[in-house]
Design a protein around this motif. Structure first.
Motif, PDB file in Angstrom:
ATOM      1  N   ALA A 135       8.355   2.738 -10.375  1.00 11.00           N
ATOM      2  CA  ALA A 135       7.888   4.129 -10.336  1.00 11.00           C
ATOM      3  C   ALA A 135       6.366   4.200 -10.452  1.00 11.00           C
ATOM      4  N   HIS A 136       5.783   3.355 -11.322  1.00 13.70           N
ATOM      5  CA  HIS A 136       4.326   3.332 -11.460  1.00 13.70           C
ATOM      6  C   HIS A 136       3.682   2.845 -10.167  1.00 13.70           C
ATOM      7  N   ALA A 137       4.285   1.808  -9.572  1.00 15.44           N
ATOM      8  CA  ALA A 137       3.757   1.258  -8.322  1.00 15.44           C
ATOM      9  C   ALA A 137       3.841   2.287  -7.204  1.00 15.44           C
ATOM     10  N   SER A 138       4.948   3.000  -7.133  1.00 15.35           N
ATOM     11  CA  SER A 138       5.118   4.034  -6.099  1.00 15.35           C
ATOM     12  C   SER A 138       4.126   5.165  -6.298  1.00 15.35           C
ATOM     13  N   LEU A 154      -1.393   2.040   8.911  1.00 12.20           N
ATOM     14  CA  LEU A 154      -1.591   0.697   8.380  1.00 12.20           C
ATOM     15  C   LEU A 154      -0.463   0.403   7.390  1.00 12.20           C
ATOM     16  N   THR A 155       0.288  -0.661   7.650  1.00 12.40           N
ATOM     17  CA  THR A 155       1.354  -1.056   6.738  1.00 12.40           C
ATOM     18  C   THR A 155       0.799  -2.046   5.718  1.00 12.40           C
ATOM     19  N   ILE A 156       1.020  -1.759   4.443  1.00 13.52           N
ATOM     20  CA  ILE A 156       0.521  -2.635   3.382  1.00 13.52           C
ATOM     21  C   ILE A 156       1.684  -3.109   2.520  1.00 13.52           C
ATOM     22  N   SER A 157       1.497  -4.264   1.899  1.00 13.63           N
ATOM     23  CA  SER A 157       2.432  -4.721   0.872  1.00 13.63           C
ATOM     24  C   SER A 157       1.702  -4.687  -0.461  1.00 13.63           C
ATOM     25  N   PHE A 158       2.439  -4.352  -1.496  1.00  8.28           N
ATOM     26  CA  PHE A 158       1.857  -4.294  -2.848  1.00  8.28           C
ATOM     27  C   PHE A 158       2.734  -5.098  -3.783  1.00  8.28           C
ATOM     28  N   GLN A 159       2.184  -6.201  -4.282  1.00  9.59           N
ATOM     29  CA  GLN A 159       2.910  -7.061  -5.208  1.00  9.59           C
ATOM     30  C   GLN A 159       2.362  -6.861  -6.618  1.00  9.59           C
ATOM     31  N   THR A 164       7.606  -6.605  -4.924  1.00  8.00           N
ATOM     32  CA  THR A 164       6.784  -6.222  -3.772  1.00  8.00           C
ATOM     33  C   THR A 164       7.333  -4.964  -3.124  1.00  8.00           C
ATOM     34  N   LEU A 165       6.465  -3.992  -2.930  1.00  7.17           N
ATOM     35  CA  LEU A 165       6.804  -2.763  -2.210  1.00  7.17           C
ATOM     36  C   LEU A 165       5.991  -2.706  -0.919  1.00  7.17           C
ATOM     37  N   PHE A 166       6.560  -2.063   0.093  1.00  2.95           N
ATOM     38  CA  PHE A 166       5.860  -1.861   1.361  1.00  2.95           C
ATOM     39  C   PHE A 166       5.673  -0.368   1.600  1.00  2.95           C
ATOM     40  N   LYS A 167       4.536  -0.029   2.189  1.00  4.07           N
ATOM     41  CA  LYS A 167       4.287   1.375   2.525  1.00  4.07           C
ATOM     42  C   LYS A 167       3.403   1.448   3.766  1.00  4.07           C
ATOM     43  N   THR A 168       3.709   2.399   4.646  1.00 10.06           N
ATOM     44  CA  THR A 168       2.871   2.642   5.819  1.00 10.06           C
ATOM     45  C   THR A 168       1.968   3.831   5.529  1.00 10.06           C
ATOM     46  N   LEU A 169       0.674   3.600   5.573  1.00  9.67           N
ATOM     47  CA  LEU A 169      -0.322   4.625   5.272  1.00  9.67           C
ATOM     48  C   LEU A 169      -0.889   5.222   6.552  1.00  9.67           C
ATOM     49  N   ASN A 170      -1.268   6.476   6.458  1.00  7.75           N
ATOM     50  CA  ASN A 170      -2.025   7.123   7.532  1.00  7.75           C
ATOM     51  C   ASN A 170      -3.506   6.914   7.220  1.00  7.75           C
TER      52      ASN A 170
END
Length: 204
Positions: free
Chosen positions: A188-191, A174-179, A27-33
Motif C-alpha cells: 500500500a505504501h509503495a502504491s 513509460l513503464t517502470i518497475s519499483f522494487q 516488485t510492482l509495475f506501473k505505466t506512467l503518463n
C-alpha cells in the motif's frame, strides 16, 4: 542517520516478519503518463532522466516509510533522501552517482549535472552514505516491458528501472518497475508512492 529500535516504529511487525526472509523484496509495475516531462524537457533543455529522478525524490519525500531502511540486521532512520543514477563514464563503462534530493528543481538540476559530469570524467562512484538512497536504472535506448531487480542481500534500497518511453497518439507513456524491501514498506505504501509519482509528474 541513526539506528532505531524496530519495536518503537511503525515497521515493528514487518521487521519481525521479513528481515530473515530469503527473498524479502517486492516488485510492482506501473505505466506512467510522462507527456509533461517530455514537453518540459524539450522546452527547457533539461534532461528527461533528471526530471524523472526529481519527481521520484519529490514523491518519496512525502512517504515516511522511505526514511527507514533495513541495513544489515538493523533498522536505520534517515533525515534525508538521495536519488541514484547510473552514469556512462569516459571508459565506456558505468559508474554510480548519488544525487541529494532538493525540493527546488533548479538546485536539484544543478547538482545532477555537476555530479554526473564529475562521475563520468573520474570513473569513480559518488556515494552518499548519510542519506536513504533510491536507486534508478534507465535503459532509455531499449523498449522493455518490465524488469525485476537483483536482490544481493547487501543493498536493501528501493530501486526503480525503466526503458524507452512509448509515444501514442495523445500521450507518451513509460513503464517502470519499483522494487522495495518488505521491511521498509508494504504494498500500500509503495502504491501510494507510485500514485504520488504520477501526480508530481503531472503538476511539474
Amino acid at each position: 542517520m541513526k539506528e532505531v529500535n524496530p519495536k518503537e516504529t511503525c515497521r515493528a511487525y514487518a521487521f519481525e516478519m521479513w528481515m530473515n526472509a530469503p527473498m524479502p523484496m517486492v516488485t510492482l509495475f506501473k505505466t506512467l503518463n510522462v507527456s509533461r516531462l517530455v514537453k518540459i524537457s524539450r522546452k527547457t533543455g533539461m534532461k528527461f532522466n533528471m526530471l524523472m529522478c526529481y519527481c521520484i525524490g519529490k514523491a518519496a519525500s512525502g512517504v515516511k516509510e522511505f526514511y527507514l531502511l533495513p541495513v544489515g540486521n538493523k533498522l536505520i532512520q534517515y533525515d534525508s533522501i538521495a536519488v541514484n543514477t547510473i552514469v556512462a563514464n569516459k571508459e565506456d563503462e558505468v559508474s554510480s552517482c548519488d544525487i541529494p534530493f532538493y525540493d527546488d528543481l533548479s538546485l536539484f538540476n544543478q547538482h545532477y549535472l555537476q555530479l554526473t559530469k564529475q562521475v563520468a570524467e573520474s570513473c569513480a562512484n559518488h556515494d552518499l552514505t548519510e542519506s536513504m538512497v533510491i536507486g534508478t536504472s534507465a535503459l532509455a535506448q531499449y523498449e522493455i516491458d518490465g524488469a525485476v531487480g537483483m536482490y544481493s542481500g547487501i543493498f536493501n534500497n528501493p530501486f526503480l528501472i525503466w526503458g524507452k518511453y512509448k509515444r501514442h497518439l495523445l500521450k507518451t507513456t513509460l513503464t517502470i518497475s519499483f522494487q522495495f524491501h518488505h521491511t521498509q514498506m508494504d504494498g500500500a505504501h509503495a502504491s501510494c508512492f507510485l500514485n504520488g509519482l504520477q501526480k508530481e509528474i503531472d503538476k511539474l
